[in-house]
Design a protein around this motif. Structure first.
Motif, short mmCIF file in Angstrom:
data_model
loop_
_atom_site.label_atom_id
_atom_site.label_comp_id
_atom_site.label_asym_id
_atom_site.label_seq_id
_atom_site.Cartn_x
_atom_site.Cartn_y
_atom_site.Cartn_z
N GLU A 28 -46.45 -49.16 1.37
CA GLU A 28 -46.71 -49.28 -0.07
C GLU A 28 -45.50 -48.76 -0.85
O GLU A 28 -45.09 -49.36 -1.84
CB GLU A 28 -47.96 -48.50 -0.43
N SER A 29 -44.93 -47.67 -0.39
CA SER A 29 -43.74 -47.12 -1.05
C SER A 29 -42.57 -48.10 -0.99
O SER A 29 -41.87 -48.29 -1.98
CB SER A 29 -43.33 -45.79 -0.40
N ILE A 30 -42.38 -48.73 0.16
CA ILE A 30 -41.30 -49.70 0.31
C ILE A 30 -41.52 -50.90 -0.62
O ILE A 30 -40.58 -51.42 -1.23
CB ILE A 30 -41.16 -50.16 1.78
N ALA A 31 -42.78 -51.33 -0.77
CA ALA A 31 -43.09 -52.44 -1.68
C ALA A 31 -42.76 -52.05 -3.12
O ALA A 31 -42.21 -52.85 -3.88
CB ALA A 31 -44.55 -52.83 -1.55
N ILE A 32 -43.08 -50.82 -3.50
CA ILE A 32 -42.78 -50.34 -4.85
C ILE A 32 -41.27 -50.28 -5.06
O ILE A 32 -40.75 -50.74 -6.09
CB ILE A 32 -43.43 -48.96 -5.08
N ILE A 33 -40.55 -49.76 -4.08
CA ILE A 33 -39.09 -49.68 -4.18
C ILE A 33 -38.48 -51.08 -4.28
O ILE A 33 -37.56 -51.32 -5.06
CB ILE A 33 -38.52 -48.90 -2.98
N SER A 34 -39.02 -52.01 -3.52
CA SER A 34 -38.53 -53.39 -3.54
C SER A 34 -38.70 -54.02 -4.92
O SER A 34 -37.78 -54.66 -5.44
CB SER A 34 -39.27 -54.20 -2.49
N LYS A 35 -39.87 -53.83 -5.51
CA LYS A 35 -40.11 -54.39 -6.84
C LYS A 35 -39.19 -53.77 -7.87
O LYS A 35 -38.67 -54.46 -8.76
CB LYS A 35 -41.57 -54.21 -7.23
N ARG A 36 -38.96 -52.46 -7.77
CA ARG A 36 -38.06 -51.79 -8.71
C ARG A 36 -36.62 -52.28 -8.51
O ARG A 36 -35.89 -52.49 -9.48
CB ARG A 36 -38.15 -50.28 -8.55
N ALA A 37 -36.21 -52.47 -7.26
CA ALA A 37 -34.86 -52.96 -6.99
C ALA A 37 -34.67 -54.36 -7.58
O ALA A 37 -33.60 -54.67 -8.13
CB ALA A 37 -34.59 -52.98 -5.49
N ASN A 38 -35.70 -55.20 -7.50
CA ASN A 38 -35.62 -56.53 -8.10
C ASN A 38 -35.47 -56.43 -9.62
O ASN A 38 -34.70 -57.18 -10.22
CB ASN A 38 -36.84 -57.37 -7.74
N GLN A 39 -36.21 -55.51 -10.25
CA GLN A 39 -36.09 -55.32 -11.70
C GLN A 39 -34.67 -54.90 -12.07
O GLN A 39 -34.08 -55.42 -13.01
CB GLN A 39 -37.07 -54.24 -12.18
N LEU A 40 -34.12 -53.94 -11.32
CA LEU A 40 -32.77 -53.47 -11.59
C LEU A 40 -31.74 -54.57 -11.37
O LEU A 40 -30.79 -54.72 -12.15
CB LEU A 40 -32.43 -52.27 -10.70
N SER A 41 -31.93 -55.37 -10.33
CA SER A 41 -31.01 -56.46 -10.03
C SER A 41 -30.98 -57.49 -11.15
O SER A 41 -29.91 -57.93 -11.58
CB SER A 41 -31.41 -57.11 -8.72
N LYS A 45 -27.78 -58.30 -13.52
CA LYS A 45 -27.26 -59.66 -13.54
C LYS A 45 -27.22 -60.21 -14.96
O LYS A 45 -26.25 -60.85 -15.36
CB LYS A 45 -28.12 -60.56 -12.64
N GLU A 46 -28.27 -59.95 -15.74
CA GLU A 46 -28.28 -60.39 -17.14
C GLU A 46 -27.16 -59.73 -17.92
O GLU A 46 -26.48 -60.37 -18.73
CB GLU A 46 -29.63 -60.08 -17.78
N GLU A 47 -26.96 -58.44 -17.68
CA GLU A 47 -25.90 -57.70 -18.37
C GLU A 47 -24.52 -58.26 -18.01
O GLU A 47 -23.69 -58.49 -18.89
CB GLU A 47 -26.01 -56.23 -17.95
N ALA A 53 -20.08 -64.19 -20.34
CA ALA A 53 -20.24 -65.33 -21.24
C ALA A 53 -19.24 -65.29 -22.39
O ALA A 53 -18.88 -66.33 -22.93
CB ALA A 53 -21.66 -65.38 -21.78
N GLU A 54 -18.78 -64.11 -22.74
CA GLU A 54 -17.78 -63.99 -23.80
C GLU A 54 -16.48 -64.69 -23.43
O GLU A 54 -15.72 -65.10 -24.29
CB GLU A 54 -17.48 -62.50 -24.07
N PHE A 55 -16.23 -64.83 -22.13
CA PHE A 55 -14.98 -65.43 -21.66
C PHE A 55 -15.15 -66.88 -21.26
O PHE A 55 -14.21 -67.49 -20.76
CB PHE A 55 -14.44 -64.63 -20.47
N ALA A 56 -16.34 -67.43 -21.43
CA ALA A 56 -16.60 -68.81 -21.01
C ALA A 56 -15.76 -69.78 -21.82
O ALA A 56 -15.64 -69.66 -23.03
CB ALA A 56 -18.08 -69.14 -21.17
N THR A 57 -15.16 -70.73 -21.12
CA THR A 57 -14.38 -71.76 -21.79
C THR A 57 -14.89 -73.13 -21.34
O THR A 57 -15.47 -73.27 -20.27
CB THR A 57 -12.88 -71.65 -21.42
#
Length: 114
Positions: A28-41, A45-47, A53-57
């Protein structure tokens, strides 16, 4: 203790009983860590995409690709950041991750929140 040069700093021996302290179950702990890692990822990635995107040509010219040093530096910065899984593990072990377990009745059905 000195870490050998050829070993990634992300390789750390972990005591599995530490993972089970909060939940009572390692899996259960690993599942929680996995979900949090996906949120952080997703957040990282969005950041990164926002900054790049500022450099997109619209013109794809080989010379411009090699000349954009700022874009390369931003990418290198994000590559050096700790991996989302490592961040999620540290947050979990430090008690910084909020999680809840849904209530289940005797038949295994989820109970509605009142």
């Amino acid at each position: 203790m000195k870490v050998p040069n050829n070993v990634s700093p992300s390789i750390v021996t972990r005591n599995m009983s530490e993972f089970a302290q909060d939940t009572g179950n390692v899996y259960e702990s690993i599942a929680i860590i996995s979900k949090r890692a996906n949120q952080l990822s997703v957040k990282l990635k969005e950041e990164l995409n926002g900054k790049l995107a500022e450099f997109a040509t619209t013109v794809d010219n080989l010379e411009e690709v090699f000349e954009n040093r700022e874009q390369i530096e931003i990418s290198k910065h994000y590559e050096r950041l700790p991996k989302p899984t490592n961040l999620a593990i540290e947050e979990f072990l430090e008690g910084k991750v909020y999680f809840r377990t849904p209530e289940v009745d005797n038949d295994g059905n989820l109970l509605e929140n009142e």
